[in-house]
Design a protein around this motif. Structure first.
Motif, PDB file in Angstrom:
ATOM      1  N   SER A 113      52.064  60.751  56.366  1.00  0.00           N
ATOM      2  CA  SER A 113      52.766  60.498  57.291  1.00  0.00           C
ATOM      3  C   SER A 113      53.505  61.660  58.080  1.00  0.00           C
ATOM      4  N   ASN A 114      53.966  62.510  57.185  1.00  0.00           N
ATOM      5  CA  ASN A 114      54.576  63.659  57.574  1.00  0.00           C
ATOM      6  C   ASN A 114      53.623  64.693  58.472  1.00  0.00           C
ATOM      7  N   GLU A 160      50.825  63.642  60.022  1.00  0.00           N
ATOM      8  CA  GLU A 160      50.551  62.887  61.089  1.00  0.00           C
ATOM      9  C   GLU A 160      51.682  62.946  62.107  1.00  0.00           C
ATOM     10  N   THR A 161      52.936  63.088  61.928  1.00  0.00           N
ATOM     11  CA  THR A 161      54.018  63.263  62.626  1.00  0.00           C
ATOM     12  C   THR A 161      54.032  64.551  63.317  1.00  0.00           C
ATOM     13  N   ASN A 221      51.182  64.908  65.905  1.00  0.00           N
ATOM     14  CA  ASN A 221      51.722  64.104  67.164  1.00  0.00           C
ATOM     15  C   ASN A 221      52.547  64.977  67.958  1.00  0.00           C
TER      16      ASN A 221
END
Length: 156
Positions: free
Chosen positions: A135-136, A138-139, A142
């Motif tokens: 998740s980190n 992917e953040t 983005n």
């Protein structure tokens, strides 16, 4: 005597002393004999059970990378395409980018293994840790994509 026994002996002794445990206290906490603790700390024990090892590193909070030297991964022939790891023949490059990736990925893996150990390799904990790492990443991906896009209001 095998080098790992010497390294484990020193590591156990240092961590036991840091926690201010006597050999008797440690032996009682992990349900073993004082003699075995003394033998381990003096690298005189050449038969080792994993449950004893796990009890030692858990009770004394010893990170695995203080006992084991993890072999570094060679990512030269690996690349990612559409979120799938692929293997290719190494290209004739300076290798600096691959060295940097190898170094940093090994730091991530070492940290993951150490943290996993703190949670006794619980499947749920490892899943949560992995999900958080992904998740980190992917953040960050983005955010990187956003910096190349200008808001519509600034186009006028």
């Amino acid at each position: 005597m095998c080098e790992i026994y010497k390294k484990l002996a020193t590591t156990v002794k240092v961590h036991r002393n840091t926690k201010q445990y006597s050999t008797a206290t440690l032996a009682k906490k992990i349900n073993t004999s004082v003699g075995l603790i003394n033998n381990l700390e003096n690298a005189r024990h050449d038969i080792f059970k994993l449950d004893l090892f796990n009890a030692l590193i858990t009770e004394l909070h010893i990170p695995l990378d203080q006992v084991f030297t993890f072999q570094k991964l060679d990512l030269n022939p690996i690349y990612c395409e559409n979120n799938i790891l692929q293997i290719q023949q190494p290209k004739d490059q300076s290798g600096k980018a691959i060295e940097n990736i190898n170094h940093n990925l090994n730091l991530i893996i070492s940290s993951f293994v150490s943290l996993s150990q703190e949670y006794n390799h619980s499947e749920q904990a490892m899943y949560s840790i992995t999900k958080n790492i992904v998740s980190n990443i992917e953040t960050m991906r983005n955010l990187n994509n956003l910096k190349y896009q200008q808001p519509e209001s600034s186009l006028t």
